[in-house]
Write an enzyme that holds these catalytic residues in place. Sequence first.
Site, mmCIF file in Angstrom:
data_model
loop_
_atom_site.group_PDB
_atom_site.id
_atom_site.type_symbol
_atom_site.label_atom_id
_atom_site.label_comp_id
_atom_site.label_asym_id
_atom_site.label_seq_id
_atom_site.Cartn_x
_atom_site.Cartn_y
_atom_site.Cartn_z
ATOM 1 N N ASP A 109 0.861 -1.185 0.000
ATOM 2 C CA ASP A 109 0.000 0.000 0.000
ATOM 3 C C ASP A 109 0.898 1.236 0.000
ATOM 4 O OD1 ASP A 109 0.988 0.183 2.553
ATOM 5 O OD2 ASP A 109 -0.938 0.019 3.562
ATOM 6 N N ASP A 163 -2.813 8.362 -1.658
ATOM 7 C CA ASP A 163 -4.147 8.964 -1.790
ATOM 8 C C ASP A 163 -4.640 9.446 -0.434
ATOM 9 O OD1 ASP A 163 -4.410 6.417 -0.663
ATOM 10 O OD2 ASP A 163 -6.477 6.247 -1.350
ATOM 11 N N GLN A 204 -11.370 7.522 -5.195
ATOM 12 C CA GLN A 204 -11.956 7.964 -3.923
ATOM 13 C C GLN A 204 -13.302 8.632 -4.200
ATOM 14 O OE1 GLN A 204 -11.168 7.277 -0.899
ATOM 15 N NE2 GLN A 204 -9.054 6.539 -1.004
ATOM 16 N N GLY A 231 -11.457 3.916 0.211
ATOM 17 C CA GLY A 231 -12.477 4.640 0.966
ATOM 18 C C GLY A 231 -13.782 3.895 1.128
ATOM 19 N N ASP A 281 -8.116 -7.485 -0.189
ATOM 20 C CA ASP A 281 -7.160 -7.788 0.874
ATOM 21 C C ASP A 281 -7.819 -7.453 2.194
ATOM 22 O OD1 ASP A 281 -6.705 -4.700 0.695
ATOM 23 O OD2 ASP A 281 -5.683 -5.319 2.515
ATOM 24 N N CYS A 319 -14.516 -28.703 5.999
ATOM 25 C CA CYS A 319 -13.310 -27.961 5.617
ATOM 26 C C CYS A 319 -12.150 -28.924 5.392
ATOM 27 C CB CYS A 319 -12.970 -26.959 6.713
ATOM 28 S SG CYS A 319 -11.503 -25.984 6.345
ATOM 29 N N CYS A 321 -8.898 -27.998 5.337
ATOM 30 C CA CYS A 321 -7.619 -27.411 5.768
ATOM 31 C C CYS A 321 -6.899 -28.338 6.746
ATOM 32 C CB CYS A 321 -7.842 -26.032 6.385
ATOM 33 S SG CYS A 321 -8.268 -26.039 8.139
ATOM 34 N N CYS A 324 -8.557 -28.443 10.308
ATOM 35 C CA CYS A 324 -9.796 -29.227 10.417
ATOM 36 C C CYS A 324 -9.567 -30.723 10.160
ATOM 37 C CB CYS A 324 -10.859 -28.672 9.477
ATOM 38 S SG CYS A 324 -11.452 -27.055 10.016
ATOM 39 N N HIS A 350 -6.837 -22.118 9.239
ATOM 40 C CA HIS A 350 -8.236 -22.397 8.904
ATOM 41 C C HIS A 350 -8.918 -21.162 8.283
ATOM 42 C CE1 HIS A 350 -12.416 -23.526 9.053
ATOM 43 N NE2 HIS A 350 -12.627 -22.343 9.596
HETATM 44 ZN ZN LIG Z 1 -10.512 -25.691 8.395
#
Ligand SMILES: [Zn+2]
Length: 383
Positions: A109, A163, A204, A231, A281, A319, A321, A324, A350
């Site tokens: 940024d 900005d 903006q 913004g 993000d 899930c 992952c 999990c 997770h």
């Molecule tokens: Zn998970």
Amino acid sequence: MNSNPDIFQATLSLPNFPDNFHFELEALQNRARAGIFYTPHGPLLTPAFAPVGTQASVKSVSPDQLEQLGAGLILSNTYHLYLRPGDELVAEMGGLHHFMNWPHPMLTDSGGYQVFSLAGTRKIDEDGVTFKSHIDGAAHRFTPEKSINIQENLGADIIMAFDECAPPYDRLYNERAVLRTHSWAVRCAGAKTRSDQALFGIVQGGIFPDLRQQSVEFLTQLDFPGYAIGGLSVGETKPEMHAILEVVDPLLPENKPRYLMGVGAPEDLVNGVLRGVDIFDCVLPTRLARHNAALTRTGRLNLVNAGYAHDPDPIDAECTCYTCQNFSRAYLRHLINAKEMLAATLLSIHNLHTLLQLMREIRLAIFEHRFDRYAQEFLGNRR
Ligand SMILES: [Zn+2]
């Protein structure tokens, strides 16, 4: 709008808009887009969610884990890295990719958002912002040129124009901030020297459709390789955010990526893609993890809850992952209570997986022309 046509003209002849970046739109369903943004550190598949590594580290997860999670892009913060360890030190260590061992696409940024958030300790003028470090109170100054210089030292693939993000409902403030943002965008483009970085302009204008329109019209004349929508998610309502995205989306060029800054709740990702956004993000998944909360497809769980003390199930039975697949809610709750660092890591894995998997599903659904249905079902299931 354009107060300095000489600078504007000069900008267009500078090497700001490198050839080694381009965006390929692969599929479109209504406003939802699937594409590829090519960068010097590899292609970024969109729609994409970028985990945030504020201090050149996505808190509690290693780059190796981020790779396994399938993160395509990560974000770092100019303000923080400028103050500590210093952008010149990062450059000396071979740039941010090398310094933090992230060989894939990266974004920084401009530092503007953080500096403007230092209410009471910063002073804005037409040329830039003077502020005090949150670390030691020392005075510093950012200008558009300084922000670009720092971001060139850091070396991310995507860098952002400096900005001004105004409070969303203040009309007069937004009118001034939009003009300042535009003049600073021109100065950022003029200050840029590296051809292996893509500079994105930032739209903006608060919740005001006419200001947003003005902002897109001005910035698209500068032909940036991508555009951010700034913004938003700063205090306005969800319907207001959606309305602004609907104003901005049809005005932005189709062949450039659009990045909605600081947005990352699952329903916001789906709603953003429905309105033409390609990149997001947010610190949300890792911040929630450090506050003992798990994001799921339908809502959130707070694992401190006594009800999980004897719970042998994973956070989310569906899930896939690492967390999990291997750990119970009871174990995670124990780690939290014992203040073990592994709790933050497992919850971050997770939470990041939940958002990155959501983006992969969205991308596939756009290719298969069933994203509208997918979105309707997903949003209907949120608690
Ligand atoms: Zn998970």
